[in-house]
Design an enzyme around this catalytic site. Structure first.
Site, PDB file in Angstrom:
ATOM      1  N   GLY A   1       0.833  -1.204   0.000  1.00  0.00           N
ATOM      2  CA  GLY A   1       0.000   0.000   0.000  1.00  0.00           C
ATOM      3  C   GLY A   1       0.859   1.241   0.000  1.00  0.00           C
ATOM      4  N   ASN A   2       0.271   2.380   0.313  1.00  0.00           N
ATOM      5  CA  ASN A   2       1.053   3.607   0.458  1.00  0.00           C
ATOM      6  C   ASN A   2       0.369   4.507   1.495  1.00  0.00           C
ATOM      7  OD1 ASN A   2      -0.771   5.534  -0.997  1.00  0.00           O
ATOM      8  ND2 ASN A   2      -0.379   4.072  -2.666  1.00  0.00           N
TER       9      ASN A   2
END
Ligand code: C5P
Length: 400
Positions: free
Chosen positions: A208-209
């Site tokens: 993810g980020n």
């Protein structure tokens, strides 16, 4: 303020009908002139005398007066009104409005209405959640009506859940905010992507980020406040939408985001691609959890499809596509390269080198770049940055 605004308040047969009195008082206090229209069932809950006393006008409930045969013109009301609000709106009235069943004065007035319509549903949680009600509300949204979502709380049935009519003071505020804001996106459909994407490694892990979705959600609220219908395609975020004109589609992966965005784009006047979409995804997701005992692992990543570039390549001449660039170095040249390659109308650049800009913050510092111009803005709240971006978007519509 609502000074001089003519507002039709429609009241239907719900226990929340008593709250219509508070709504009418709040609207009048803000300067509006109110005409109450009530359904036959509504009169079982609140008397026309109360409403006519509050509004200083006879209540409209029948097609004609039984006393002298004079006709009550729903067409005239449709022209007189600057807004109509149906509060409370029962499942029955919502169904009739969605399907044009004009068997009472309220639905007839609704069908003749030339002004924006706000609908504040009130009903039991199961009735509200029923697919028939949800489908009818979706139909009403496609007519451009604004649904003021009910709140969660204790219901007349003493059950707890979603179905409680929004508080009347808040409904009055929503109507006031509508008139206070320039409606320069009225009639436009804006598609916005927001937040991160999660790319699955196995059932419990993902790539993810740090994107919070705050910028995209601020843009969605701003567009809706300026009269647009918004489709907000959101990755996994802890954010709520407030405005009734925002239709939210929750997705997880880049592929799901692409599919939702591509589905909405043909009817959109503009797409604002604000999401931090993963550029790579594991070539496959393991079906069961990868155990530590398996030792060293190699993850093979394959590129995702670029949503901005896909929509940019597909856009029709009257459509606009806006992208974002979050850069760490050579900011401007990278952003200009993306502007051209993705066929964007303009790109919003922010740099991770600027304190208070980018992921997770409530503020942002942006530069808006297009083929023709470059506008640098100071550090601002994301809600204010959204105004600058939407002003620029409206300018591109005006320029064509
Ligand atoms: O190339 P880069 O990822 O920096 O471009 C950022 C812009 O492209 C943003 O507007 C982002 O939402 C969009 N984008 C996209 N799909 C991707 C990658 C980026 O829409 N797969």
């Amino acid at each position: 303020m609502l000074k001089g605004k003519h507002i039709v308040v429609g009241i239907t047969g719900s226990i929340a009908a008593y709250k219509a009195c508070t709504l009418i008082r709040a609207l009048i206090k803000k300067g509006a002139e109110v005409q109450a229209v009530i359904t036959p069932a509504g009169k079982e809950f609140i008397t026309p005398v109360t409403l006519s006393t509050l509004t200083s006008k006879p209540v409209v409930s029948e097609f004609f007066s039984r006393r002298d045969g004079s006709w009550h013109s729903h067409v005239d009301l449709g022209l007189w009104a600057d807004a109509m609000v149906i509060a409370p709106a029962t499942a029955s009235t919502i169904g009739k409005m969605a399907h044009g069943v004009a068997d009472n004065m309220l639905v007839t007035t609704y069908l003749s209405m030339k002004a924006p319509v706000f609908i504040a549903p009130a009903m039991d949680l199961d009735m509200y959640a029923h697919p028939a009600t949800q489908r009818n509300l979706d139909i009403l949204k496609t007519y451009g009506n604004r649904i003021i979502e009910p709140a969660e709380g204790e219901l007349a049935s003493h059950l707890i859940g979603k179905g409680r009519m929004e508080e009347p003071e808040r409904i009055a505020e929503i109507i006031e905010a509508f008139f206070a804001t320039r409606q320069d996106l009225a009639g436009k459909h804006i598609l916005i992507t927001a937040g991160p994407t999660y790319e699955r490694i196995d059932p419990v892990r993902f790539i993810g980020n740090y994107s919070s979705g705050k910028m995209g959600f601020a843009l969605a609220e701003e567009c809706a406040a300026r009269g647009a219908q918004v489709t907000l395609v959101a990755g996994p975020v802890q954010m709520q939408t407030r405005h009734p004109a925002i239709r939210r589609i929750d997705v997880e992966t880049a592929a799901e985001m692409l599919s939702a965005a591509a589905g909405a784009f043909p009817t959109a006047d503009a797409a604002i691609l604000c999401a931090a979409v993963a550029d790579f995804t594991p070539d496959h997701a393991a079906i069961s959890k990868i155990k530590r005992e398996r030792g060293e692992q190699t993850l093979r990543l394959v590129p995702t499809q670029d949503i901005a570039a896909t929509l940019g390549a597909a856009k029709r001449p009257e459509q606009r596509v806006v992208g974002f660039a979050l850069e760490t170095d050579n900011e401007e040249s990278h952003a200009r390269e993306k502007l051209a390659r993705k066929h964007l109308d303009f790109i919003v650049l922010n740099s991770l080198r600027d304190a208070g800009a980018g992921f997770r913050c409530d503020t942002n510092k942006v530069t808006i770049l297009s083929a023709q111009e470059e506008k640098k803005f100071p550090l601002k709240a994301k809600s204010e940055v959204a105004k600058d971006i939407i002003d620029t978007l409206c300018q591109t519509f005006a320029d064509c």
